[in-house]
Motif scaffolding. Structure first.
Motif, PDB file in Angstrom:
ATOM      1  N   GLY A  12      32.953   6.493  29.041  1.00 38.79           N
ATOM      2  CA  GLY A  12      31.790   6.848  29.394  1.00 38.79           C
ATOM      3  C   GLY A  12      31.517   8.481  29.366  1.00 38.79           C
ATOM      4  N   GLY A  52      31.877   5.385  33.045  1.00 36.20           N
ATOM      5  CA  GLY A  52      31.678   6.490  34.042  1.00 36.20           C
ATOM      6  C   GLY A  52      30.625   7.486  33.866  1.00 36.20           C
ATOM      7  N   ASP A  71      31.454  -2.255  41.779  1.00 33.50           N
ATOM      8  CA  ASP A  71      31.920  -2.402  40.299  1.00 33.50           C
ATOM      9  C   ASP A  71      31.054  -3.313  39.499  1.00 33.50           C
ATOM     10  N   ARG A 134      35.218  -8.799  35.743  1.00 30.44           N
ATOM     11  CA  ARG A 134      35.554  -8.910  36.910  1.00 30.44           C
ATOM     12  C   ARG A 134      35.805  -7.438  37.738  1.00 30.44           C
ATOM     13  N   THR A 139      38.054  -0.094  32.793  1.00 28.24           N
ATOM     14  CA  THR A 139      37.945  -0.420  31.567  1.00 28.24           C
ATOM     15  C   THR A 139      39.099  -0.120  30.769  1.00 28.24           C
TER      16      THR A 139
HETATM   17  N1  UDP Z   1      34.693  -2.137  36.129  1.00 27.91           N
HETATM   18  C1  UDP Z   1      35.042  -3.481  36.595  1.00 27.91           C
HETATM   19  N2  UDP Z   1      35.609  -4.351  36.003  1.00 27.91           N
HETATM   20  C2  UDP Z   1      36.016  -4.312  34.538  1.00 27.91           C
HETATM   21  C3  UDP Z   1      35.589  -2.872  34.005  1.00 27.91           C
HETATM   22  C4  UDP Z   1      34.799  -2.018  34.648  1.00 27.91           C
HETATM   23  O1  UDP Z   1      34.541  -3.712  37.751  1.00 27.91           O
HETATM   24  O2  UDP Z   1      36.636  -5.046  33.985  1.00 27.91           O
HETATM   25  C5  UDP Z   1      33.750  -1.131  36.720  1.00 27.91           C
HETATM   26  C6  UDP Z   1      34.525  -0.337  37.628  1.00 27.91           C
HETATM   27  O3  UDP Z   1      33.703  -0.179  38.520  1.00 27.91           O
HETATM   28  C7  UDP Z   1      34.643   0.858  36.721  1.00 27.91           C
HETATM   29  C8  UDP Z   1      33.132   0.935  36.154  1.00 27.91           C
HETATM   30  O4  UDP Z   1      33.116  -0.262  35.737  1.00 27.91           O
HETATM   31  O5  UDP Z   1      34.703   2.052  37.586  1.00 27.91           O
HETATM   32  C9  UDP Z   1      33.076   1.848  34.817  1.00 27.91           C
HETATM   33  O6  UDP Z   1      34.308   1.616  33.958  1.00 27.91           O
HETATM   34  P1  UDP Z   1      35.409   2.935  33.946  1.00 27.91           P
HETATM   35  O7  UDP Z   1      35.622   3.368  35.033  1.00 27.91           O
HETATM   36  O8  UDP Z   1      36.597   2.208  33.463  1.00 27.91           O
HETATM   37  O9  UDP Z   1      34.798   3.847  32.998  1.00 27.91           O
HETATM   38  P2  UDP Z   1      35.198   5.103  32.248  1.00 27.91           P
HETATM   39  O10 UDP Z   1      36.295   6.118  33.332  1.00 27.91           O
HETATM   40  O11 UDP Z   1      36.112   4.617  31.133  1.00 27.91           O
HETATM   41  O12 UDP Z   1      34.095   5.825  31.454  1.00 27.91           O
END
Ligand code: UDP
Length: 236
Positions: A12, A52, A71, A134, A139
């Motif tokens: 993100g 994110g 989440d 879940r 991600t």
């Molecule tokens: N998340 C989750 N299950 C998943 C993927 C994502 O609960 O299968 C939630 C988790 O809270 C995570 C948020 O979605 O912090 C955003 O994803 P991520 O932090 O991986 O985003 P990035 O840092 O890649 O932008």
């Protein structure tokens, strides 16, 4: 050697581009044109998008907000990114579909394995929203799981710096980039924080290579997808 099907993980934060949060549509359009080069080589593309730039569960939880709810909010953030990217890609003439791993019938098609396969075989980019659906996951882990599910030959993990370094290049100007390392090394080395250990462990267990690279450098996505030098490869 060119791969036949790749999984690209974009965070993100990367999609926020020049902004502090939200989505930089101009950057999205630039990305569409980089990915078009990959599709033009008959390489199928799956995208796992982070969230994110809107919310991260681990940071949001607390003060009454349960971790599970936090989440879920994070997953909804990924949904916003996936919807925006899908529109931007189509506007740029890149055929794509957004499939969701959370129930959102009014918003996106559900993620169904066979449906994803059909879209990919027709040359459409498949953008997956909602991670794996879940809580207690990120991600990154969702990307590896999806990469395995859809028989992708490699996970391209986009990062701010072009690869894995022996120390943090943001603070150490003498940090040295590694061309390759093994999955076991990546899992066991506490200084390697480029990707969740859960994601690295899953990829290692199933021998799925990961290329850590800077997707926002021109031609780097097509280079990584066609086996040209790009970033660092983690092989197991
Ligand atoms: N998340 C989750 N299950 C998943 C993927 C994502 O609960 O299968 C939630 C988790 O809270 C995570 C948020 O979605 O912090 C955003 O994803 P991520 O932090 O991986 O985003 P990035 O840092 O890649 O932008």
């Amino acid at each position: 050697m060119a791969y036949k099907r790749i999984l690209l993980k974009i965070s993100g934060e990367q999609l926020a581009g020049k902004f502090d949060g939200g989505i930089d549509a101009e950057l999205g359009a630039w990305l569409a044109n980089e990915i078009k080069q990959v599709i033009d080589k008959d390489i199928q593309v799956v995208i796992m998008v982070g969230g994110g730039n809107f919310a991260r569960g681990a940071q949001l939880a607390g003060h009454g907000i349960k971790r599970v709810t936090a989440d879920q909010i994070g997953m909804l953030g990924t949904m916003m990114n996936a919807l925006a990217l899908n529109d931007i890609f189509e506007d740029q003439g890149l055929q794509s579909r957004c499939l969701s791993n959370i129930f959102a019938d009014q918003v996106a098609e559900p993620f169904i394995h066979r449906l994803a396969e059909k879209h990919l075989e027709r040359g459409r980019v498949v953008i997956v929203a909602g991670g794996i659906g879940r809580p207690y996951l990120t991600t990154d882990t969702a990307a590896v799981s999806l990469g395995l599910e859809l028989s992708c030959e490699v996970v391209l993990k986009a990062t701010k710096v072009d690869g894995v370094f022996d120390s943090d290049p943001a603070t150490n100007p003498n940090a040295v980039k590694m061309d390759s390392l093994t999955g076991d090394e990546a899992v066991s080395n506490p200084f390697i924080k480029v990707m969740d250990k859960a994601a690295l462990g899953l990829a290692t267990e199933h021998h799925l290579p990961i290329i850590v690279f800077d997707a926002l450098k021109a031609n780097n996505i097509v280079n990584a997808a066609t086996g040209q030098p790009a970033g660092t490869i983690i092989n197991s």
